[in-house]
Scaffold this motif. Sequence first.
Motif, short mmCIF file in Angstrom:
data_model
loop_
_atom_site.label_atom_id
_atom_site.label_comp_id
_atom_site.label_asym_id
_atom_site.label_seq_id
_atom_site.Cartn_x
_atom_site.Cartn_y
_atom_site.Cartn_z
N GLU A 163 -5.75 64.18 -16.43
CA GLU A 163 -6.54 63.73 -17.58
C GLU A 163 -7.22 64.92 -18.24
OE1 GLU A 163 -9.77 60.24 -18.65
OE2 GLU A 163 -9.31 60.68 -16.56
N SER A 193 -8.85 61.89 -25.78
CA SER A 193 -8.43 62.18 -24.41
C SER A 193 -7.05 61.62 -24.12
CB SER A 193 -9.44 61.64 -23.39
OG SER A 193 -9.49 60.24 -23.45
N THR A 220 -9.70 65.88 -21.93
CA THR A 220 -10.39 65.49 -23.15
C THR A 220 -10.63 66.75 -23.98
OG1 THR A 220 -11.48 63.65 -22.05
CG2 THR A 220 -12.47 64.41 -24.09
#
Length: 106
Positions: free
Chosen positions: A18, A35, A20
């Motif tokens: 992940e 994101s 962002t």
Amino acid sequence: MLAIREEPVKLKTDAVIEETCEIKTWGCCSQGASSLKAEFNKNVFTPREDAEGEIKINNTDCKVAVTDVCFFIEQVMSQKIKSHHQEERITIIKKNIPGPAAGANW
């Protein structure tokens, strides 16, 4: 015959990546954050297995649309012998699709 033995890649299940990023226009005007999250059931697959994964883009905090999403799976083979280095990349699958609108979750 040349035999090379290396430590195998450790199997990880439910692998999640992940990130962002703050989106800026004109180099300095903040438009919010967007994101991307990629989830795969594991990180190592045999040639006969299907890779199962999901890509999520959260653009709810951003004022601009994501215009294009490019997804690809790439196989990388790297060889390093003393000072010589060779790398080969093979794209297994590639798909381009339009991304989410400003303020949307996808």
